[in-house]
Design an enzyme around this catalytic site. Structure first.
Site, mmCIF file in Angstrom:
data_model
loop_
_atom_site.group_PDB
_atom_site.id
_atom_site.type_symbol
_atom_site.label_atom_id
_atom_site.label_comp_id
_atom_site.label_asym_id
_atom_site.label_seq_id
_atom_site.Cartn_x
_atom_site.Cartn_y
_atom_site.Cartn_z
ATOM 1 C CG ASP A 1 1.936 16.314 7.165
ATOM 2 O OD1 ASP A 1 2.364 16.212 5.985
ATOM 3 O OD2 ASP A 1 2.173 17.282 7.910
ATOM 4 C CB CYS A 2 -2.927 12.345 9.296
ATOM 5 S SG CYS A 2 -3.981 13.766 8.992
ATOM 6 C CE1 TYR A 3 -7.620 9.453 6.884
ATOM 7 C CE2 TYR A 3 -7.131 11.518 8.034
ATOM 8 C CZ TYR A 3 -7.775 10.289 7.982
ATOM 9 O OH TYR A 3 -8.571 9.892 9.021
#
Lengths: 135, 402
Positions: free
Chosen positions: B139-141
């Protein structure tokens, strides 16, 4: 008398002709075959040390050239990339003809291209790959 | 009169420091005597330039948009796999890594034309390097694929980090079998056809400080043409190796782990190297200054090639099968004549460590110190010495069948 090391490249059509034989018979030249290689699908290659009178030598070379053989001077075929050479000396015991020598004063490795017979062993044996084969 | 590193640094600042290379110091001490020379000489510089396989570089490439987490994925630099087991954009490239599709030794001996050592050399030379990466996406990368050129000037960090360099002495390799073998000590011809060695001998850093009295963690050094530091003892550090009466190891003994900013290094001193039939590596230039704090320390730096002995090891059988048998011992003065006698046979010798480059490194470091651009550091801790009892152990192999 002169003595030169040369590389003969035989195109496919000439591979089965006894050209170098004529160097002895018709031009009075002495030769020593340092390397010879013919593969069915490829051209022939021969490294010769050729000895004789300058006049005979010139005629012999002219004969080969006219027959279609491409001739190079041997010293142009293996060279050292001076920038890549680290003078470690690994080549010294790899070379079968002693073309590399250690200079005991500078501890650098000398390449004596006159002794080189273009066998190619140093090419892969040189760790930084400073020896280059040019055909 | 004992000196301190602080006093030597004051002399470097004032421009009146006295420095000799480990080669020059031999005659200086011969002429002046140990006592007088120890008063006059402040620093002795050493050098070595040889293939050192446990070398690597770690890089932080900066974040892309959208972000990608290289950690846990696969990353290649010019097709050579880099280690990604760190956070998002930190990678490490090792000198012996090679492209997945390199034929290796499938046709023996393989050529090993290009690997991690060559990537490091090209990176240092300022060449663009092709980076290709795949990741699993989070989700963050979210990004899963990255293909880009990278260049050392744009990287946040590029650090050379070598976990084992500068071996204190090394084997002399020979081949007793009846066929040619291809090793990390080069092409070894059958039946004692040649002998190869790899040490700068009397110029080698740890052979000039055999008991690690001055070289320790935090020692500032010449590394790859720039400035580096001793980070730790190297792996396989073996201070308890066999020594001569004067303390010089007769076998591979101490090693150093070294670190430094790759951005200020030079491809002249970090050379990608290929060993036919063996693999790729990196030839590394290292120079270590030895502060002359006492007569004893100066005495060690006067070691000469004829006092340094190495073991002749058969690489066709003893080495691969971890046998401790040796063929004999020989000193570096004998090795450097180009011929040694083993079992009555004259055997030609050659080296993988460049002595002329070692001289150049020791000379360069000497100039750096004299010109005031290089000050010495006081180690923050010692590396394990003889008294530590540290030895180099073989693997204790245990069956995994229960």
């Amino acid at each position: 008398m002169i003595s030169r090391k040369i590389v003969l490249h035989f195109p496919r059509r000439l591979v089965d002709r006894p050209l170098v034989y004529h160097l002895i018979k018709d031009y009075n030249l002495e030769f020593n075959i340092l390397k010879a290689q013919v593969t069915p699908a490829e051209e022939g290659l021969m490294v010769l040390e050729l000895k004789g009178k300058q006049e005979d030598y010139d005629k012999g070379i002219k004969y080969l050239t006219e027959a279609g053989v491409i001739i190079d001077a041997l010293s142009q075929n293996v060279s050292r990339n001076e920038q890549r050479c680290t003078h470690c000396g690994a080549c010294i015991t790899i070379c079968p003809t002693g073309a590399f020598e250690l200079d005991f004063v500078t501890r650098k490795t000398k390449f004596l291209d006159k002794k080189c017979i273009v066998c190619g062993l140093c090419i892969k044996g040189c760790p930084p790959r400073a020896m280059e084969l040019h055909f | 009169m004992a000196k301190t590193i602080e006093e030597i640094n004051q002399k470097i600042k004032k421009g009146n420091v006295v420095v000799f290379t480990a080669e020059e110091i031999i005659n200086v001490v011969k002429e002046k005597g140990l006592k007088k020379a120890a008063e006059e000489v402040d620093v002795v510089t050493t050098g070595t330039f040889g293939p050192m396989c446990s070398s690597s570089a770690y890089l932080n490439i900066g974040h892309s948009n959208p972000r990608i987490k290289l950690g846990g994925g696969k990353t290649y630099l010019n097709d050579v796999p880099a280690y990604t087991g760190f956070a998002a954009v930190d990678i490490l490239i090792g000198a012996t890594a090679m492209p997945d599709d390199d034929p290796r030794n499938r046709t023996h001996p393989g050529e090993f034309n290009y690997g991690g050592g060559h990537v490091i050399e090209e990176l240092v030379a300022g060449k663009d390097i092709r980076l290709e990466a795949t990741a699993y996406g989070t989700d963050c990368y979210p990004r899963k694929k990255l293909e880009t050129w990278i260049n050392i000037r744009d990287l946040n960090e590029a650090v050379l980090f070598n976990i084992r360099n500068a071996y204190q002495n090394y084997n002399v390799a020979v081949n007793l079998s009846n066929k040619t073998i291809y090793t990390y000590m080069g092409i070894l011809r059958p039946e004692l056809g040649n002998a190869t060695f790899s040490s700068a001998g009397q110029l080698s850093p740890l052979l000039n400080d055999p008991f690690y009295k001055t070289i320790g963690i935090g020692t500032k050094i010449f590394l790859g043409g720039g400035i580096g530091y001793v980070a730790w003892q190297g792996t396989q550090h073996n201070p308890t190796a066999l020594r001569t009466d004067n303390g010089v190891p007769k076998r591979g003994a101490g090693t150093l782990a070294v670190i430094g900013d790759l951005k200020q290094m030079s491809p002249q001193w970090l050379v990608g190297t290929s060993f036919v039939g063996y693999g790729t590596t990196l030839t590394v230039g290292i120079g270590v200054p030895i502060p002359i704090l006492s007569e004893e320390i100066l005495g060690y730096t006067t070691v000469t090639d004829d006092q340094i002995y190495a073991a002749i090891v058969d690489y066709s059988d003893a080495y691969p099968h971890l046998k401790s048998t040796i063929v004999g011992e020989v000193n570096y003065a004998q090795l450097k004549t180009g011929k040694i006698t083993i079992q009555g046979k004259k055997v030609p010798t050659s080296s993988f460590s460049s002595y002329s480059k070692a001289v150049e490194i020791a000379g360069t470091l000497k100039q750096w110190i004299i010109s005031g651009k290089f000050q010495l550091t006081q180690p923050v801790a010692s590396i394990p010495g003889v008294e530590s009892g540290v030895t180099f152990k073989p693997l204790k192999e245990r069956s995994i069948q229960s």
